[in-house]
Design a protein around this motif. Structure first.
Motif, PDB file in Angstrom:
ATOM      1  N   VAL A 380       0.987  -1.077   0.018  1.00 49.64           N
ATOM      2  CA  VAL A 380      -0.074  -0.015  -0.024  1.00 49.64           C
ATOM      3  C   VAL A 380       0.830   1.254  -0.061  1.00 49.64           C
ATOM      4  CG1 VAL A 380      -1.823   1.216   1.235  1.00 49.64           C
ATOM      5  CG2 VAL A 380      -1.718  -1.325   1.305  1.00 49.64           C
ATOM      6  N   ALA A 381       0.564   1.986  -0.952  1.00 51.20           N
ATOM      7  CA  ALA A 381       1.607   3.176  -0.872  1.00 51.20           C
ATOM      8  C   ALA A 381       1.006   4.258   0.000  1.00 51.20           C
ATOM      9  CB  ALA A 381       1.301   3.990  -2.249  1.00 51.20           C
ATOM     10  N   PRO A 382       1.986   5.079   0.705  1.00 49.78           N
ATOM     11  CA  PRO A 382       1.411   5.808   1.784  1.00 49.78           C
ATOM     12  C   PRO A 382       0.561   7.196   1.069  1.00 49.78           C
ATOM     13  CG  PRO A 382       3.940   6.100   1.046  1.00 49.78           C
ATOM     14  CD  PRO A 382       3.267   5.147   0.437  1.00 49.78           C
ATOM     15  N   PRO A 383       0.079   7.626   1.909  1.00 51.15           N
ATOM     16  CA  PRO A 383      -0.955   8.991   1.349  1.00 51.15           C
ATOM     17  C   PRO A 383       0.140   9.727   0.828  1.00 51.15           C
ATOM     18  CG  PRO A 383      -1.615   8.132   3.668  1.00 51.15           C
ATOM     19  CD  PRO A 383      -0.200   7.310   3.370  1.00 51.15           C
ATOM     20  N   PRO A 384      -0.386  10.675  -0.125  1.00 55.14           N
ATOM     21  CA  PRO A 384       0.437  11.737  -0.618  1.00 55.14           C
ATOM     22  C   PRO A 384       0.686  12.707   0.439  1.00 55.14           C
ATOM     23  CG  PRO A 384      -1.926  12.049  -1.452  1.00 55.14           C
ATOM     24  CD  PRO A 384      -1.629  10.590  -0.637  1.00 55.14           C
ATOM     25  N   GLU A 385       1.926  13.221   0.163  1.00 55.82           N
ATOM     26  CA  GLU A 385       2.658  14.055   1.242  1.00 55.82           C
ATOM     27  C   GLU A 385       1.646  15.470   1.134  1.00 55.82           C
ATOM     28  OE1 GLU A 385       6.918  16.146   2.153  1.00 55.82           O
ATOM     29  OE2 GLU A 385       6.626  14.731   0.521  1.00 55.82           O
ATOM     30  N   PRO A 386       1.608  15.812   2.293  1.00 54.58           N
ATOM     31  CA  PRO A 386       0.524  17.384   2.208  1.00 54.58           C
ATOM     32  C   PRO A 386       1.350  18.354   1.509  1.00 54.58           C
ATOM     33  CG  PRO A 386       1.218  16.288   4.305  1.00 54.58           C
ATOM     34  CD  PRO A 386       1.858  15.590   3.544  1.00 54.58           C
ATOM     35  N   GLU A 387       0.379  19.382   0.864  1.00 49.80           N
ATOM     36  CA  GLU A 387       0.844  20.356   0.127  1.00 49.80           C
ATOM     37  C   GLU A 387       1.865  21.259   1.145  1.00 49.80           C
ATOM     38  OE1 GLU A 387       0.356  21.214  -2.868  1.00 49.80           O
ATOM     39  OE2 GLU A 387      -0.782  19.241  -3.174  1.00 49.80           O
ATOM     40  N   ARG A 388       2.713  21.765   0.308  1.00 48.06           N
ATOM     41  CA  ARG A 388       3.640  22.592   1.127  1.00 48.06           C
ATOM     42  C   ARG A 388       3.165  23.452   1.756  1.00 48.06           C
ATOM     43  NH1 ARG A 388       9.342  23.210   0.985  1.00 48.06           N
ATOM     44  NH2 ARG A 388      10.087  25.184   1.241  1.00 48.06           N
ATOM     45  N   ALA A 389       1.818  24.297   1.632  1.00 47.48           N
ATOM     46  CA  ALA A 389       1.269  25.245   2.510  1.00 47.48           C
ATOM     47  C   ALA A 389       1.178  24.671   3.802  1.00 47.48           C
ATOM     48  CB  ALA A 389       0.016  25.605   1.800  1.00 47.48           C
ATOM     49  N   GLU A 390       0.603  23.164   3.828  1.00 49.14           N
ATOM     50  CA  GLU A 390       0.180  22.654   5.142  1.00 49.14           C
ATOM     51  C   GLU A 390       1.361  22.332   6.179  1.00 49.14           C
ATOM     52  OE1 GLU A 390      -1.821  19.265   4.606  1.00 49.14           O
ATOM     53  OE2 GLU A 390      -3.403  19.954   3.337  1.00 49.14           O
ATOM     54  N   ARG A 391       2.645  22.644   5.669  1.00 49.13           N
ATOM     55  CA  ARG A 391       3.842  22.443   6.206  1.00 49.13           C
ATOM     56  C   ARG A 391       4.234  23.592   6.962  1.00 49.13           C
ATOM     57  NH1 ARG A 391       8.292  19.574   3.091  1.00 49.13           N
ATOM     58  NH2 ARG A 391       7.342  20.520   1.057  1.00 49.13           N
ATOM     59  N   TRP A 392       3.998  24.857   6.645  1.00 42.71           N
ATOM     60  CA  TRP A 392       4.084  26.167   7.144  1.00 42.71           C
ATOM     61  C   TRP A 392       3.114  26.439   8.487  1.00 42.71           C
ATOM     62  CZ3 TRP A 392       8.679  26.732   5.790  1.00 42.71           C
ATOM     63  CH2 TRP A 392       9.325  26.626   4.548  1.00 42.71           C
ATOM     64  N   LEU A 393       3.374  25.898   9.491  1.00 41.26           N
ATOM     65  CA  LEU A 393       2.436  25.916  10.513  1.00 41.26           C
ATOM     66  C   LEU A 393       2.994  27.108  11.447  1.00 41.26           C
ATOM     67  CD1 LEU A 393       2.106  22.266  11.474  1.00 41.26           C
ATOM     68  CD2 LEU A 393       0.551  23.630  10.400  1.00 41.26           C
ATOM     69  N   PRO A 394       1.841  27.802  12.012  1.00 43.47           N
ATOM     70  CA  PRO A 394       2.350  29.066  12.887  1.00 43.47           C
ATOM     71  C   PRO A 394       3.198  28.507  14.078  1.00 43.47           C
ATOM     72  CG  PRO A 394       0.169  28.985  12.397  1.00 43.47           C
ATOM     73  CD  PRO A 394       0.551  27.654  12.054  1.00 43.47           C
ATOM     74  N   GLY A 395       4.231  29.403  14.151  1.00 45.23           N
ATOM     75  CA  GLY A 395       5.312  29.339  15.134  1.00 45.23           C
ATOM     76  C   GLY A 395       6.360  28.371  14.702  1.00 45.23           C
ATOM     77  N   GLN A 396       6.578  27.731  13.491  1.00 46.40           N
ATOM     78  CA  GLN A 396       7.637  27.176  13.196  1.00 46.40           C
ATOM     79  C   GLN A 396       8.704  28.024  12.997  1.00 46.40           C
ATOM     80  OE1 GLN A 396       6.275  25.059   9.769  1.00 46.40           O
ATOM     81  NE2 GLN A 396       5.880  23.084  10.893  1.00 46.40           N
ATOM     82  N   ASP A 397      10.135  27.676  13.021  1.00 42.11           N
ATOM     83  CA  ASP A 397      11.254  28.247  12.698  1.00 42.11           C
ATOM     84  C   ASP A 397      11.416  28.097  11.218  1.00 42.11           C
ATOM     85  OD1 ASP A 397      12.337  29.345  15.371  1.00 42.11           O
ATOM     86  OD2 ASP A 397      11.888  27.225  15.817  1.00 42.11           O
ATOM     87  N   VAL A 398      12.096  29.203  10.513  1.00 43.91           N
ATOM     88  CA  VAL A 398      12.366  29.125   8.969  1.00 43.91           C
ATOM     89  C   VAL A 398      13.739  29.954   8.918  1.00 43.91           C
ATOM     90  CG1 VAL A 398       9.887  28.768   8.420  1.00 43.91           C
ATOM     91  CG2 VAL A 398      10.853  30.805   8.599  1.00 43.91           C
TER      92      VAL A 398
END
Length: 459
Positions: A380-398
């Motif tokens: 079973v292939a894993p679910p598709p990786e979330p869109e990049r927008a979903e990975r930018w979460l409030p508070g994350q360091d960039v």
């Protein structure tokens, strides 16, 4: 009970939120809420500025947003919390070798086990000053002759204070407090006492031990009567043995696809095994927790023949346990844990041999002879990786190749907003917006909370 207040309880003030405020100059003095940001998220910690609006830990995040819509809502950053916790625990170790950590931000300390040079109050004040100097954060401290009273005293000291319970003043502290203040008094016990007309600690003491035993049973009633009198002889215990290691996730929408459930179980099993290895432990019993769409919660467990920290073994066992549960109606929460911990790993050669055989021949182990074989499942292939927008979460360091270090304020509709500032900045940093797939923007490690002031003129 000790004749001098030499048991210290330290509790960092609004720890997660305070770390975020110290890390982000633009949030200092403003309401901050840390926790899960999805529709089913829960508040982990709220700053004191948010608490005045009624926000508190364990509250549904959606409710918190209604109470305090102007707060900054951030995802937790456990890496930096652990880093700061290590600094605090190291400072406690300078005071005494006998430390009982309760969490990242809370611990008991037995001052008698250390080199108690001077008055306990002076030791506590120096400790609070050292923590502030090393981390920029505040801590509340209680000093008493027992763990019970020290814990209550630190609560009374919040925020950023020190309360010392001198011998002979125990009842003055305890009597007016509600019954829920005492250890072991949860909602059910409190309701039982309320029906008997017992609402405060003083009324518990006045009721007498025989009446409490009649209401609550021998063990609970006797223990509660002793605590109401301020009696608690539990020692400070260093290196308390962890009985289990587990991880779990609550999902924003119910999982109905069994392939997705299997994928999440595998992911959680990997995380659990990583924590096991990080703690230098192994375990014999694998436990799976499943909360279904109707809030019914099921746990399934399997005890192995020997302790293991092998991710493949944990994953295979967890998957097998989850497959035995009907999840067709939907799953709200999944968890994987390992209990029966040991400090060593006795490799299960039979399990390893079986795993090697399965990898070499996927059909092996599904039956023998000429009997019917179970249909072989395709990978079973894993679910598709979330869109990049979903990975930018409030508070994350960039970090940005041109503008430097910052943190995510929010994202959506293909854009991400970043505030560029570091803890040492004197003023709030500037805000800039980028496309979510901007190659110049990347995740970064949290900056240190302490250090020399940043130079003026940052972007």
């Amino acid at each position: 009970m000790r004749s001098t207040p030499t048991i210290l309880h330290l509790d960092m003030d609004a720890f997660f939120a305070a770390v975020e405020q110290a890390s982000k100059p633009s949030l200092r003095g403003k309401p901050v809420v840390v926790g899960g940001l999805g529709p089913r998220g829960v508040v982990a910690t709220a700053s004191y500025e948010a608490r005045v609006h009624g926000v508190h830990s364990a509250m549904a995040m959606a409710h918190a947003r209604r109470l305090c819509p102007n707060a900054a809502y951030l995802v937790p950053r456990f890496g930096i919390y652990r880093r700061i916790s290590d600094i605090v625990m190291a400072l406690l170790a300078e005071v005494s070798p006998l430390i009982e950590p309760l969490s990242l931000d809370e611990a008991f300390v037995d001052l008698e086990a250390g080199d108690l040079a001077g008055d306990p109050r002076a030791v506590a004040e120096r400790l609070r000053a050292d923590i502030r100097a090393a981390t920029g954060l505040t801590a509340s401290v209680g000093l008493a002759g027992s763990k019970l009273l020290a814990k209550i005293a630190s609560e009374q000291a919040k925020p950023d204070g020190l309360v010392v319970v001198e011998p002979g003043t125990e009842r003055a502290l305890l009597d007016p407090l509600p019954v829920r203040t005492l250890w072991g008094v949860g909602p059910a016990t409190a309701e039982h006492l309320r029906r008997a007309g017992i609402l405060t600690v003083a009324e518990i003491a006045q009721a007498g031990e025989p009446e409490l035993v009649r209401l609550l049973g021998k063990a609970h009633g006797s223990s509660l009567h002793a605590m109401a009198a301020g009696l608690d002889n539990r020692p400070v215990v260093a290196d308390r043995d962890v009985k289990s290691i587990s991880v779990e996730d609550t999902f924003d929408t119910d999982l109905t696809d069994r392939a997705r459930v299997r994928f999440e179980i595998d992911r959680l099993a990997d995380r659990c095994a990583q924590r096991l290895r990080g703690a230098g432990r192994s375990g014999r019993t694998v436990v799976v927790k499943i909360r279904r769409y109707d809030f019914s919660t099921l746990t399934r467990s399997e005890t192995l023949r020997a302790p293991t920290d092998d991710p493949a073994v944990v994953k295979e066992t967890a998957r097998r346990l989850a497959e035995a549960v009907d999840t067709t109606g939907g799953v709200r929460l999944l968890g994987v844990g390992v209990s029966g911990l040991a400090d060593f790993t006795q490799e299960d050669l039979f399990a390893q041999a079986a795993q090697s055989l399965r990898e070499a021949d996927p059909g092996a182990g599904q039956g023998g002879g000429s009997g019917p074989q179970a249909p072989q499942e395709l990978p079973v292939a894993p679910p598709p990786e979330p869109e990049r927008a979903e990975r930018w979460l409030p508070g994350q360091d960039v970090a940005h190749t041109e503008y430097g270090a910052g943190w995510v304020q929010g994202s959506g509709v293909g854009r991400v907003t970043v505030r560029f500032e570091v803890p040492a900045d004197r003023e709030p940093g500037r805000v800039r917006t980028f496309a979510v797939d901007d190659p110049a923007l990347s995740r970064a490690e949290p900056p240190a909370l302490t250090g020399p002031p940043a130079p003026a003129g940052r972007p």
